[in-house]
Design a protein around this motif. Structure first.
Motif, PDB file in Angstrom:
ATOM      1  N   GLN A 121      22.573 -10.530  -2.460  1.00 15.15           N
ATOM      2  CA  GLN A 121      23.582 -10.581  -1.405  1.00 15.15           C
ATOM      3  C   GLN A 121      23.301  -9.541  -0.328  1.00 15.15           C
ATOM      4  O   GLN A 121      24.023  -9.474   0.661  1.00 15.15           O
ATOM      5  CB  GLN A 121      24.984 -10.345  -1.986  1.00 15.15           C
ATOM      6  N   ASP A 122      22.260  -8.776  -0.510  1.00 20.76           N
ATOM      7  CA  ASP A 122      21.883  -7.780   0.492  1.00 20.76           C
ATOM      8  C   ASP A 122      21.163  -8.507   1.628  1.00 20.76           C
ATOM      9  O   ASP A 122      19.938  -8.509   1.724  1.00 20.76           O
ATOM     10  CB  ASP A 122      20.982  -6.718  -0.145  1.00 20.76           C
ATOM     11  N   LEU A 123      21.941  -9.124   2.503  1.00 16.00           N
ATOM     12  CA  LEU A 123      21.363  -9.950   3.557  1.00 16.00           C
ATOM     13  C   LEU A 123      20.668  -9.122   4.625  1.00 16.00           C
ATOM     14  O   LEU A 123      19.794  -9.632   5.336  1.00 16.00           O
ATOM     15  CB  LEU A 123      22.442 -10.839   4.177  1.00 16.00           C
ATOM     16  N   LYS A 263      23.031   2.130   6.146  1.00 18.77           N
ATOM     17  CA  LYS A 263      23.888   1.967   7.327  1.00 18.77           C
ATOM     18  C   LYS A 263      23.028   1.751   8.569  1.00 18.77           C
ATOM     19  O   LYS A 263      23.340   0.905   9.422  1.00 18.77           O
ATOM     20  CB  LYS A 263      24.771   3.206   7.509  1.00 18.77           C
ATOM     21  N   MET A 264      21.931   2.493   8.685  1.00 19.42           N
ATOM     22  CA  MET A 264      21.025   2.327   9.817  1.00 19.42           C
ATOM     23  C   MET A 264      20.343   0.958   9.777  1.00 19.42           C
ATOM     24  O   MET A 264      20.091   0.343  10.821  1.00 19.42           O
ATOM     25  CB  MET A 264      19.982   3.433   9.830  1.00 19.42           C
ATOM     26  N   LYS A 265      20.071   0.459   8.564  1.00 18.68           N
ATOM     27  CA  LYS A 265      19.461  -0.869   8.444  1.00 18.68           C
ATOM     28  C   LYS A 265      20.410  -1.942   8.978  1.00 18.68           C
ATOM     29  O   LYS A 265      19.967  -2.936   9.566  1.00 18.68           O
ATOM     30  CB  LYS A 265      19.102  -1.166   6.985  1.00 18.68           C
ATOM     31  N   GLN A 266      21.705  -1.751   8.757  1.00 22.98           N
ATOM     32  CA  GLN A 266      22.687  -2.698   9.272  1.00 22.98           C
ATOM     33  C   GLN A 266      22.581  -2.786  10.797  1.00 22.98           C
ATOM     34  O   GLN A 266      22.572  -3.887  11.369  1.00 22.98           O
ATOM     35  CB  GLN A 266      24.100  -2.255   8.864  1.00 22.98           C
ATOM     36  N   ILE A 267      22.492  -1.646  11.452  1.00 19.36           N
ATOM     37  CA  ILE A 267      22.373  -1.606  12.909  1.00 19.36           C
ATOM     38  C   ILE A 267      21.048  -2.217  13.357  1.00 19.36           C
ATOM     39  O   ILE A 267      20.996  -2.973  14.339  1.00 19.36           O
ATOM     40  CB  ILE A 267      22.480  -0.150  13.421  1.00 19.36           C
ATOM     41  N   THR A 268      19.983  -1.909  12.642  1.00 17.76           N
ATOM     42  CA  THR A 268      18.656  -2.432  12.994  1.00 17.76           C
ATOM     43  C   THR A 268      18.622  -3.950  12.927  1.00 17.76           C
ATOM     44  O   THR A 268      18.052  -4.613  13.807  1.00 17.76           O
ATOM     45  CB  THR A 268      17.581  -1.848  12.056  1.00 17.76           C
ATOM     46  N   SER A 289      31.271 -11.471   8.557  1.00 18.52           N
ATOM     47  CA  SER A 289      32.724 -11.536   8.354  1.00 18.52           C
ATOM     48  C   SER A 289      33.095 -12.305   7.094  1.00 18.52           C
ATOM     49  O   SER A 289      34.273 -12.403   6.747  1.00 18.52           O
ATOM     50  CB  SER A 289      33.398 -12.183   9.568  1.00 18.52           C
ATOM     51  N   LYS A 290      32.094 -12.850   6.387  1.00 18.82           N
ATOM     52  CA  LYS A 290      32.337 -13.669   5.197  1.00 18.82           C
ATOM     53  C   LYS A 290      32.087 -12.855   3.929  1.00 18.82           C
ATOM     54  O   LYS A 290      30.960 -12.487   3.624  1.00 18.82           O
ATOM     55  CB  LYS A 290      31.439 -14.907   5.212  1.00 18.82           C
ATOM     56  N   LYS A 291      33.137 -12.609   3.177  1.00 18.98           N
ATOM     57  CA  LYS A 291      33.034 -11.756   1.993  1.00 18.98           C
ATOM     58  C   LYS A 291      32.171 -12.357   0.894  1.00 18.98           C
ATOM     59  O   LYS A 291      31.602 -11.625   0.078  1.00 18.98           O
ATOM     60  CB  LYS A 291      34.428 -11.451   1.442  1.00 18.98           C
ATOM     61  N   ASN A 292      32.080 -13.678   0.828  1.00 18.70           N
ATOM     62  CA  ASN A 292      31.294 -14.282  -0.248  1.00 18.70           C
ATOM     63  C   ASN A 292      29.800 -14.267   0.049  1.00 18.70           C
ATOM     64  O   ASN A 292      28.997 -14.638  -0.801  1.00 18.70           O
ATOM     65  CB  ASN A 292      31.754 -15.716  -0.521  1.00 18.70           C
ATOM     66  N   ALA A 293      29.428 -13.800   1.250  1.00 21.56           N
ATOM     67  CA  ALA A 293      28.016 -13.758   1.602  1.00 21.56           C
ATOM     68  C   ALA A 293      27.533 -12.353   1.903  1.00 21.56           C
ATOM     69  O   ALA A 293      26.503 -11.918   1.386  1.00 21.56           O
ATOM     70  CB  ALA A 293      27.746 -14.664   2.811  1.00 21.56           C
ATOM     71  N   TYR A 294      28.268 -11.637   2.731  1.00 22.65           N
ATOM     72  CA  TYR A 294      27.801 -10.327   3.184  1.00 22.65           C
ATOM     73  C   TYR A 294      28.537  -9.241   2.415  1.00 22.65           C
ATOM     74  O   TYR A 294      29.636  -8.833   2.780  1.00 22.65           O
ATOM     75  CB  TYR A 294      28.030 -10.190   4.692  1.00 22.65           C
ATOM     76  N   LYS A 295      27.927  -8.769   1.314  1.00 23.09           N
ATOM     77  CA  LYS A 295      28.513  -7.734   0.474  1.00 23.09           C
ATOM     78  C   LYS A 295      27.556  -6.552   0.393  1.00 23.09           C
ATOM     79  O   LYS A 295      26.354  -6.728   0.202  1.00 23.09           O
ATOM     80  CB  LYS A 295      28.787  -8.266  -0.933  1.00 23.09           C
ATOM     81  N   ASN A 296      28.106  -5.352   0.525  1.00 23.88           N
ATOM     82  CA  ASN A 296      27.263  -4.148   0.539  1.00 23.88           C
ATOM     83  C   ASN A 296      27.819  -3.064  -0.372  1.00 23.88           C
ATOM     84  O   ASN A 296      27.834  -1.882  -0.021  1.00 23.88           O
ATOM     85  CB  ASN A 296      27.144  -3.620   1.975  1.00 23.88           C
TER      86      ASN A 296
END
Length: 395
Positions: A121-123, A263-268, A289-296
């Motif tokens: 889930q680490d998209l 956190k920096m990877k999210q921005i990248t 914005s989708k909890k079933n897909a983007y979980k960190n």
């Protein structure tokens, strides 16, 4: 039906009638103009009794496949958004994606295959590794890469989970020593469906046994023009959704030794999406914005606390970001609770904006009389819809 149209239909069932309390932008859209070698990466999967939708993307990275990789970059979030619209018995399953490359001389494997990411889930990780792919001449052994993916990925044991392999390339399907029919049949026995995408004419793909591969695996066969540029329609809502993305990022509280790095990877990865197009960043924002897909939960305290409300109690001060160091456990919990509430409101606004955006896109496509078909994302979207219905899922 486009992916975003599907998304709009699904969104209508979620939080209907709920007006967001947070405005991501003061701008009025009417006044806005827009002119096996395995990767050494951690898997963040958790065992779950609930259904999962698991998708393994197997991409040919030989010399002629630069266009395919570009389409994958442009359509990753579009594919994720298609998956997030699916429901099983009214529930939204967890989404996991894996990435493989094959056919690249730079891979130190006798079959020229490499697991780039596990099912995860680490998209952000999937996006990072996808954007790092480079093509190089090689031999494309479809049977070998399908064998590795079907045998070595952490496929869910729940028979109601939907498990899909998508392999894309442009050489004969039966190259190499591994019998593709045998490995695909074994995968099907584990309820893993194999779908094939030939980069070239339909007849060439059929002659090259790509259609036979899909038939054997209970999946779908497609052919695409891998050199075609993905069509985007910009809308008056894109900027507002992008502004929501910035506010959404502000709700993440990193923790742990590598928290700031993630956190920096999210921005990248936001920037990587935006390089493809503004529309692609919007698709990514909708996915986030989708909890079933983007979980960190492996680096974000808000996601982690939602899964384990006792986690904060045992959290060491050294694992906290600077702004929370020296705070009491009660103060930390309050800060996390505030960010969680903010995130939910922003997610609802993104949902509402995406519905308006889709209405605009549908109108523009009707005026133009065009369809953004014949690319990697559209092929995957189409098969997901059909296979989902066969497996008892609804849109």
């Amino acid at each position: 039906m486009t992916t975003l149209k599907i998304l709009a239909i699904a969104a209508a069932f979620l939080n209907s009638g709920t007006n967001p309390a947070i405005s991501c932008s003061k701008s009025d859209p009417k006044n806005t103009e827009l002119t096996v070698q395995n990767a050494s990466v951690p898997s963040v999967n958790m065992t779950s009794k609930d259904n999962k939708i698991q998708v393994a993307l197997l991409l040919d990275t030989s010399n002629s496949m630069d266009g395919l990789i570009e389409q994958a970059k442009s359509r990753l979030w579009n594919i994720v958004n298609t998956l997030t619209t699916l429901k099983y018995n009214g529930q939204t399953p967890q989404v996991e994606i894996a990435l493989y490359e094959y056919g690249n001389d730079g891979i130190r494997d006798e079959n020229y295959i490499r697991q780039v990411t596990p099912l995860t889930q680490d998209l952000d990780l999937v996006s990072e590794k996808l954007f790092a792919l480079r093509t190089n001449g090689g031999s494309e052994y479809c049977g070998a890469v399908i064998r590795d993916a079907s045998a070595n990925l952490n496929w869910d044991g729940n028979e109601k989970s939907m498990k899909l392999i998508y392999i894309a390339g442009n050489e004969p399907f039966n190259q190499g020593k591994i019998d593709y029919k045998e490995v695909i049949s074994k995968a099907k026995n584990k309820n893993i469906y194999t779908n094939t995408i030939y980069c070239g004419s339909r007849e060439e793909g059929i002659q090259g046994l790509w259609q036979n591969g899909a038939t054997t695996g209970g999946g779908k066969y497609f052919n695409i023009d891998s050199d075609k540029k993905v069509i985007y329609i910009e809308t008056p809502y894109d900027i507002r959704i992008s502004e929501c993305n910035t506010k959404l990022n502000d709700t993440y509280i990193y923790y742990g030794n590598r928290g700031s790095e993630y956190k920096m990877k999210q921005i990248t990865q936001d920037k990587n999406a935006e390089v493809q197009s503004v529309s692609n960043l919007v698709e990514r924002t909708v996915s986030k914005s989708k909890k079933n897909a983007y979980k960190n939960e492996h680096w974000d305290l808000v996601d982690k606390a939602e899964k384990d409300d006792s986690f904060i109690t045992n959290l060491k001060a050294s694992e906290l970001p600077d702004e929370l160091k020296g705070k009491s456990k009660a103060e930390i919990k309050k800060a996390v609770s505030i960010k969680s509430a903010e995130r939910e409101k922003i997610q609802r606004e993104i949902e509402e904006l995406s519905k308006k955006r889709q209405t605009y896109i549908d109108s523009e496509m009707k005026k133009r009389g065009t369809d953004d078909s014949d690319d990697l994302g559209k092929a995957i979207e189409s098969s997901i819809q059909e296979l989902a219905k066969k497996n008892g899922y609804s849109l």
